[in-house]
Design a protein around this motif. Structure first.
Motif, PDB file in Angstrom:
ATOM      1  N   LYS A  80      32.508 107.047 -54.981  1.00  0.00           N
ATOM      2  CA  LYS A  80      32.783 106.631 -56.353  1.00  0.00           C
ATOM      3  C   LYS A  80      33.326 107.740 -57.248  1.00  0.00           C
ATOM      4  N   ARG A 257      27.477  93.006 -58.213  1.00  0.00           N
ATOM      5  CA  ARG A 257      28.575  93.161 -57.241  1.00  0.00           C
ATOM      6  C   ARG A 257      29.471  94.333 -57.622  1.00  0.00           C
ATOM      7  N   GLU A 258      29.625  94.569 -58.924  1.00  0.00           N
ATOM      8  CA  GLU A 258      30.432  95.702 -59.371  1.00  0.00           C
ATOM      9  C   GLU A 258      29.820  97.030 -58.906  1.00  0.00           C
ATOM     10  N   TYR A 260      28.613  97.620 -56.149  1.00  0.00           N
ATOM     11  CA  TYR A 260      28.950  97.827 -54.735  1.00  0.00           C
ATOM     12  C   TYR A 260      30.444  98.110 -54.536  1.00  0.00           C
ATOM     13  N   ARG A 261      31.175  98.306 -55.624  1.00  0.00           N
ATOM     14  CA  ARG A 261      32.606  98.586 -55.481  1.00  0.00           C
ATOM     15  C   ARG A 261      32.893 100.069 -55.591  1.00  0.00           C
TER      16      ARG A 261
END
Length: 261
Positions: A80, A257-258, A260-261
């Protein structure tokens, strides 16, 4: 070394979902949970805003993860962020050794380093060279106080979940000692320890700046707390929008979910 030579008996390799990064875990001992994922995302997002304001560049950022386990938070941060030095500290021999192999498995030895040490021994058996030189500290410490909760029959799980070695104050004190002035400390814990966290933080020069309460769903009380503290920061606290993990149908929310991006 071939990947198969990095995997030992009782272990498995999981796809983290972050850019193809793999993680060696031993289910018999401990596997990471969603709290590690949301902490890494929280740190990457918040530090991504605050670091440029202090004229720091990602290539020069040093981050330390206290109680790193098998290195999941450093792995996610490597995906990230562009931080080029990410150090994990772990007291358990088995978890530390897996973290070292996880760096090798993913070809990240140049960016990630793992130290076997106890946070309460900072400056003695390890870390003297890092004192006051770290930009970002993260920590997912044991949630249960030493004498509370039900102890796991498995020693590795007990140490991961209970304050059997270092306690909350040790993690906070260690983080404060590592950080540069205006450095960022990101922690995930239980809401029940919020007052303790804030009081302990101020005693060592850390100021709570942002709080985010995390709930299993919109109808449940918060069971996870994300805290962003700044060394030498001003006295202004922001309560962020709550994070809900699941929708009513059992699927992850969009905000989760964001992460996990």
């Amino acid at each position: 070394m071939a990947a198969e030579k990095l995997i030992f008996d009782g272990e498995r390799v999981d796809d983290t979902g972050f850019g193809g990064l793999k993680l060696i875990q031993k289910p018999e001992e401990f596997c990471y949970g969603v709290d590690a994922v949301i902490l890494a995302d929280f740190a990457a997002r918040c530090a991504g805003v605050s670091l440029p304001s202090r004229a720091r560049q990602a290539a020069h950022v040093t981050a330390v993860d206290l109680g790193t386990g098998t290195g999941i938070i450093p792995l996610i941060l490597s995906h990230k962020t562009g931080w080029q030095q990410i150090i994990g500290v772990e007291v358990q021999e088995g978890s530390w050794e897996r973290a070292v192999r996880n760096a090798e498995l993913n070809g990240l030895e140049g960016r990630m380093k793992f130290i076997k040490g106890d946070v309460k021994d900072f400056g003695q058996s390890w870390g003297a060279e890092l004192k006051g030189k770290v930009d970002v500290v993260t920590s997912n410490p044991p949630y249960t106080q030493g004498l509370g909760g039900i102890k796991s029959a498995n020693t590795a799980k007990a140490i991961a979940r209970h304050e059997t070695t270092a306690g909350l104050e040790d993690f906070i004190r260690c983080g404060a000692s590592l950080l540069k002035n205006r450095g960022d400390f990101f922690m995930v814990h239980r809401p029940s320890r919020l007052v303790d966290i804030c009081c302990m933080a101020r005693e060592v020069g850390l100021e709570p700046k942002e709080l985010c309460f995390v709930s299993p769903d919109r109808d449940a009380a918060a069971n996870i707390l994300l805290v962003h503290m700044v060394k030498g920061g001003g006295r202004q606290l922001t309560i962020l929008e709550p994070l809900f993990v699941y929708e009513s149908d059992g699927s992850y929310t969009e905000k989760l979910r964001e992460c996990y991006r």
